[in-house]
Structure formats: structure tokens, C-alpha cells
Enzyme design. Structure first.
Site, short mmCIF file in Angstrom:
data_model
loop_
_atom_site.label_atom_id
_atom_site.label_comp_id
_atom_site.label_asym_id
_atom_site.label_seq_id
_atom_site.Cartn_x
_atom_site.Cartn_y
_atom_site.Cartn_z
N GLU A 72 -21.92 54.03 -8.08
CA GLU A 72 -20.12 54.69 -7.76
C GLU A 72 -19.21 53.59 -7.42
OE1 GLU A 72 -17.59 57.29 -6.11
OE2 GLU A 72 -16.96 55.48 -6.96
N CYS B 111 -12.11 56.49 -3.48
CA CYS B 111 -11.65 55.96 -4.86
C CYS B 111 -11.09 56.64 -6.23
CB CYS B 111 -13.37 56.10 -5.58
SG CYS B 111 -13.98 57.93 -5.19
P1 NAP Z 1 -20.17 48.04 0.41
O1 NAP Z 1 -19.89 46.15 0.66
O2 NAP Z 1 -20.59 48.08 -1.01
O3 NAP Z 1 -21.19 48.52 1.14
C1 NAP Z 1 -21.73 49.65 0.63
C2 NAP Z 1 -23.67 49.83 1.89
O4 NAP Z 1 -23.92 48.85 0.14
C3 NAP Z 1 -23.43 49.78 2.91
O5 NAP Z 1 -24.28 50.42 3.54
C4 NAP Z 1 -23.85 48.06 2.46
O6 NAP Z 1 -24.57 47.10 3.84
C5 NAP Z 1 -24.12 48.05 1.06
N1 NAP Z 1 -24.80 46.53 -0.27
C6 NAP Z 1 -23.37 45.89 0.17
N2 NAP Z 1 -23.57 45.26 -0.47
C7 NAP Z 1 -24.67 44.76 -0.25
C8 NAP Z 1 -25.80 43.47 -1.14
N3 NAP Z 1 -25.27 42.10 -2.27
N4 NAP Z 1 -26.86 43.71 -0.56
C9 NAP Z 1 -27.98 44.80 -0.02
N5 NAP Z 1 -26.88 46.07 0.06
C10 NAP Z 1 -25.34 45.60 0.09
O7 NAP Z 1 -19.13 48.84 0.77
P2 NAP Z 1 -18.34 49.78 1.56
O8 NAP Z 1 -18.58 48.35 3.02
O9 NAP Z 1 -17.95 50.78 2.16
O10 NAP Z 1 -16.80 48.31 1.30
C11 NAP Z 1 -16.65 47.31 1.26
C12 NAP Z 1 -15.32 47.42 -0.42
O11 NAP Z 1 -16.04 48.47 -1.40
C13 NAP Z 1 -14.15 48.10 0.56
O12 NAP Z 1 -13.18 46.53 1.21
C14 NAP Z 1 -13.81 48.66 -0.88
O13 NAP Z 1 -13.37 47.40 -2.35
C15 NAP Z 1 -15.28 48.82 -1.53
N6 NAP Z 1 -15.01 50.33 -1.66
C16 NAP Z 1 -15.45 51.24 -2.81
C17 NAP Z 1 -15.16 52.56 -2.60
C18 NAP Z 1 -15.13 53.26 -3.71
O14 NAP Z 1 -15.13 54.60 -3.36
N7 NAP Z 1 -14.17 52.86 -5.09
C19 NAP Z 1 -15.74 53.31 -1.23
C20 NAP Z 1 -16.15 52.23 -0.45
C21 NAP Z 1 -15.97 51.12 -0.51
P3 NAP Z 1 -24.56 46.53 4.27
O15 NAP Z 1 -22.74 46.87 5.08
O16 NAP Z 1 -25.15 46.14 6.15
O17 NAP Z 1 -24.03 45.21 3.98
#
Ligand code: NAP
Length: 466
Positions: free
Chosen positions: A225, A262
Site C-alpha cells: 500500500e 495515506c
Molecule cells: P519507505 O521508505 O517506503 O520504507 C518502508 C520500509 O521499506 C522500511 O522498512 C524500509 O527500510 C523499506 N524499504 C524502503 N525502500 C526499500 C528498498 N528500495 N529496498 C528494500 N527495502 C526498502 O517508507 P517510509 O520510511 O515510511 O517513508 C518514506 C516515504 O514514504 C515518505 O516520505 C512518504 O512519501 C512515503 N510514505 C507513504 C505512506 C502512505 O501510507 N502513503 C506511509 C509511509 C510513508 P529502510 O528504511 O531500512 O530502507
């Protein structure tokens, strides 16, 4: 191979048979004990979540209540055993050829990898909705902790371990992977013992892990999601009826939790007339008066500030309000996010796909359309969404509405005369939507239907003439 992931995945595979065969009452008991254990953590949990995420205590206690409610809801589901969807086609030996008897029911898929979300440290993390849904139907769970709240993850994980021990279930029913490396995340999804994955976060992260799941020798379902701009359509009749009330409600929805939901309403569609311009003036005053809030992490805040800065530079986009965080300095300075409101016209919006992208934080873009008929043209340009909201001013749109038809193809949940934030947890809820909102629009991650991601039908056939 990552040793922590490997050992957790083997333990889960080992536990699967016994846990899948546990009685409904045993699985319900486990889920209720986890809910009770989380409540027993009391203030220690609230303090820990607040320190790691900057979320206020009231939000954390609300999220804790929702987390425990979800666990108990899935306990009730597990106990009733109704989810198994048992079916029977009786045999008919007289038919030519004889018709066999076929029975079927849903069975658990196997060990599930859950990726904790940054923006729901309790309700979509270690003991959150994904974990509860998987445990309810007999799937062992391995949670990858989110690096933004590791201590919260450890506290809640210990509650689950204690519940597993209390009922003498195999230890591999639940594991936490605290390793925050990307390599650990990919290794978990690629591990042959893992049979499904569930994720909430960014498009980039979700797609990286979805690809890893599809590139396995044995591909598995991976339910990511990944976000949404949650368009709100405001008909002139609605603004004529209660512009002030809608402005206040919209402002509250767009800034709730510093916009880190979200379901944050990132796009507002209105007709370009005097009433809409007055409405936007009212909304802009409220946005400008909003106090900046501490965001979940410096990285999320930096992403938000960058996205807002980029919007100010788009030709055809006007800044109506933008809270300046300078002067609100505190120790959370690199986490402070200020609300923003932008406006553009429908032609500019339809010509620039970038304007449909999620800005994760308290910012919204108003799109001024030529007429209500123009709403459907704009809706057709939208990528898949979790929600869309319609304020029609009390008049139903009718089955032949172009807007309604277009939105049904684009979104998972259509909200009438309301705002998208605040997702009810129940039996009818749909929290999903076409790509890129999620990787599979057929499923929801909220509510009891969420179990459908972790089960599959198995049929047993016996000869009709026996
Ligand atoms: P994220 O960067 O997607 O990280 C979520 C999980 O996925 C973390 O455990 C992260 O681990 C892992 N991950 C991320 N990229 C990866 C990759 N390329 N390969 C392997 N594992 C990966 O999300 P976030 O840290 O929560 O927030 C970052 C951005 O996501 C926000 O600025 C926002 O734009 C978006 N977000 C959206 C929602 C929504 O509901 N729409 C919710 C939360 C966040 P690591 O951190 O260890 O890499």
C-alpha cells in the site's frame, strides 16, 4: 543469506503446520492476549512511541486503542471460523458422466513477511492490522521493524513472544527482524519459506520489494500500500450550502497528524467561480494559521519540504498559503513541517502528470475546473487512489454520472459528504485501490477482508460413483 532473516524464516516454516492446525479458539486466545499485553504496557509504550515518532500522546493512545480493537476483531473472526468459506458441490452418481463430490475451503498461505509502517507505529507495525490478519488465519508472521521506531517495535514484539510462550505455541509463530538494512528487507521477501508479503510506505520501497517478490524462483503475492492523493470534488451546490463548514473540515483533514496519512486529501477539485475563490480564500487563511508540526522523521520532513518547494516552481501553479517553519524553532527543527495550499487550473492539471503525485505531509493542490462536467475529465487523468470524496450538495449524482463511473474505476473507497481521513475498521471497509495506490486492487489492508491476502482455496474431490 542474512543469518537473522534465515533463522526467523526457518522457524516460521517449522511453526506453520502446528499453527495452521491450531484450533480457532487457540488463535483467538493468542490475539486477545497480545491486545491485553499491549494495554498492560501502559504509559511506557506511549512514552516510547512519542520519543521515537514525535506523535502526541493523544494520537498514540487513540492508535493503541485501534490496534487492540483490530486484534480483538480478528480474534472474533478466527473464533467464528466463518472466514474459511466452506463449500460443497454434492456428488451425483446418476449423472453421465458421474459428478464427483467437491468440497473446498480457504487455507492459510504460510509464513507472511510484514513491513512495519513509519506513520502507524502501532496500528500498522509489529502487532498491527497485517500481523493480526495473518495470525488470525494460521499464518506465522515475521515483521521487519521500521527504522524510525525500533524501541517501540521491540516492546510490542516482546508482548507477542510472551503470548506465544503463554499458550505454548511454536516460537516461530512470530519473529521480529530488527536489522534496518535494505539487504535484510530484500532477503526476507526472497526467502523461500516466505509465502506472502504486506507493506505500507513509499512507492519506491513498495515497488522494490514487490519486484523482489516477483523475481523469486517461486514468485509470491506482495501486497504493498503505497499512497494516494485522495481527491475531493466540491460541487457548487455544496459550497453554496456550507462553504465555511467544508473549509473547516477540509483543513482539519489535510493537516491531521501533520498530513502523514495515506488518506490525506492532496487534491481538491472545484468549479472556477466567485464562490470557489471565496472558499479558497477561507481555506488559505486557515492553512496560514496552522502551527507547524513535528513530522515522523527528519527524512520524511526533508522529502515533504522538497516536494512543497518543487510545487512552488511549477508553471501555472500558484501558492495560496504556505506556513514558514523558520521562527518556530525548537529541538524538532529538522522535523517541522508547515502546511501549504496551492492552486492551478484544470488544463494545467491535466497536462502535467507530476501534479497527481502524493506529497506526504499537510499540503493540498486545488484544481479549478470550467464546470462540474470537467470533474470527470480531471478524474480520468488520476492514477489509482485509495479514496475519492464527493460533496454534491445533497443531490445524488445518479447512476449515469460520468464522475462516479470514472471514480469507480480509479479508487477503492468513495466518500460522500465527508473527508477521507479516519479509516473505520470493520467488515465492509475497503482500504486499497488500483495501482499505484496498491499493488493489487482486489484486496484491502484494513478490516476483516484483509485476511483474503493470506489465504487460498483448496478443494477436495471424491468420485461421484463411490
Ligand atoms: P519507505 O521508505 O517506503 O520504507 C518502508 C520500509 O521499506 C522500511 O522498512 C524500509 O527500510 C523499506 N524499504 C524502503 N525502500 C526499500 C528498498 N528500495 N529496498 C528494500 N527495502 C526498502 O517508507 P517510509 O520510511 O515510511 O517513508 C518514506 C516515504 O514514504 C515518505 O516520505 C512518504 O512519501 C512515503 N510514505 C507513504 C505512506 C502512505 O501510507 N502513503 C506511509 C509511509 C510513508 P529502510 O528504511 O531500512 O530502507
Amino acid at each position: 543469506m542474512n543469518a537473522t532473516v534465515d533463522s526467523a524464516a526457518h522457524a516460521a516454516a517449522h511453526a506453520f503446520r502446528d499453527y495452521a492446525r491450531a484450533t480457532p479458539a487457540q488463535r483467538a486466545q493468542l490475539l486477545r492476549e497480545i491486545a491485553d499485553g499491549i494495554e498492560r504496557l501502559g504509559d511506557a509504550l506511549v512514552t516510547c512511541v512519542n520519543r521515537e515518532t514525535a506523535l502526541p500522546a493523544a494520537r498514540i493512545t487513540g492508535e493503541r486503542a485501534r490496534t487492540c480493537m483490530q486484534l480483538r476483531l480478528f480474534a472474533d473472526l478466527a473464533e467464528r471460523d466463518a472466514w474459511i468459506d466452506a463449500r460443497l458441490d454434492p456428488a451425483d452418481a446418476q449423472r453421465t458422466p458421474p459428478k464427483p463430490q467437491v468440497r473446498s475451503r480457504l487455507r492459510p498461505l504460510g509464513p507472511v513477511a510484514v513491513f512495519a509502517a513509519s506513520n502507524f507505529p502501532l496500528a500498522f507495525s509489529v502487532a498491527g492490522g497485517d500481523t493480526a490478519a495473518a495470525l488470525a488465519v494460521g499464518c506465522p508472521v515475521i515483521v521487519k521493524a521500521h527504522p524510525a521506531h525500533p524501541d517501540t517495535a521491540a516492546l510490542v514484539a516482546e508482548v507477542i513472544h510472551a503470548a506465544v510462550r503463554k499458550y505454548a505455541l511454536p516460537p516461530g509463530v512470530f519473529s521480529l527482524v530488527a536489522d534496518s538494512s535494505r539487504e535484510a528487507s530484500v532477503a526476507l521477501v526472497r526467502h523461500p519459506a516466505i509465502m506472502a508479503g504486506a507493506f505500507t510506505g513509499s512507492l519506491q520501497g513498495g515497488m522494490a520489494l514487490w519486484r523482489a517478490a516477483q523475481q523469486r524462483d517461486e514468485p509470491i503475492p506482495f501486497f504493498a500500500e503505497m499512497g494516494s492523493t485522495n481527491p475531493v470534488f466540491l460541487f457548487p451546490r455544496a459550497l453554496a450550502h456550507d462553504a465555511a463548514g467544508i473549509a473547516a473540515g477540509l483543513h482539519a483533514s489535510m493537516t491531521l497528524g501533520v498530513g502523514q496519512f495515506c488518506t490525506q486529501p492532496g487534491l481538491i477539485f472545484l468549479v472556477d467561480d466567485a464562490a470557489s475563490r471565496t472558499f479558497l480564500d477561507q481555506l488559505a487563511v486557515q492553512v496560514d494559521a496552522s502551527a507547524p508540526g513535528a513530522m515522523l522523521s527528519p527524512l520524511i520532513c526533508a522529502n515533504y519540504r522538497h516536494a512543497v518547494g518543487a510545487l512552488t516552481l511549477v508553471p501555472g501553479v500558484r501558492t495560496l498559503a504556505r506556513v514558514d517553519v523558520a521562527g518556530h524553532s525548537a529541538d524538532a527543527d529538522d522535523r517541522l513541517g508547515g502546511a501549504a495550499l496551492f492552486a492551478t487550473d484544470a488544463d494545467t492539471f491535466c497536462a502535467q502528470r507530476d501534479l497527481c503525485e502524493e506529497v506526504f505531509g499537510p499540503a493540498s493542490l486545488a484544481v479549478l475546473c470550467k464546470s462540474p462536467d470537467d470533474f470527470a475529465r480531471c478524474a480520468a487523468k488520476l492514477p489509482g487512489q485509495l479514496t475519492a470524496s464527493i460533496w454534491s450538495g445533497g443531490e445524488p449524482l445518479g447512476d449515469d454520472s460520468d464522475l462516479l463511473w470514472t471514480l469507480e474505476q480509479k479508487v477503492g473507497r468513495i466518500v460522500f459528504d465527508g473527508f477521507p481521513t479516519g479509516v473505520e475498521v470493520g467488515t465492509a471497509m475497503m482500504h486499497g485501490g488500483p495501482f499505484p495506490a496498491t499493488t493489487d486492487s482486489r484486496f484491502t489492508s484494513v478490516g476483516t477482508r484483509a485476511i483474503q491476502r493470506f489465504v487460498r482455496p483448496v478443494a477436495w474431490q471424491t468420485p461421484g460413483n463411490s
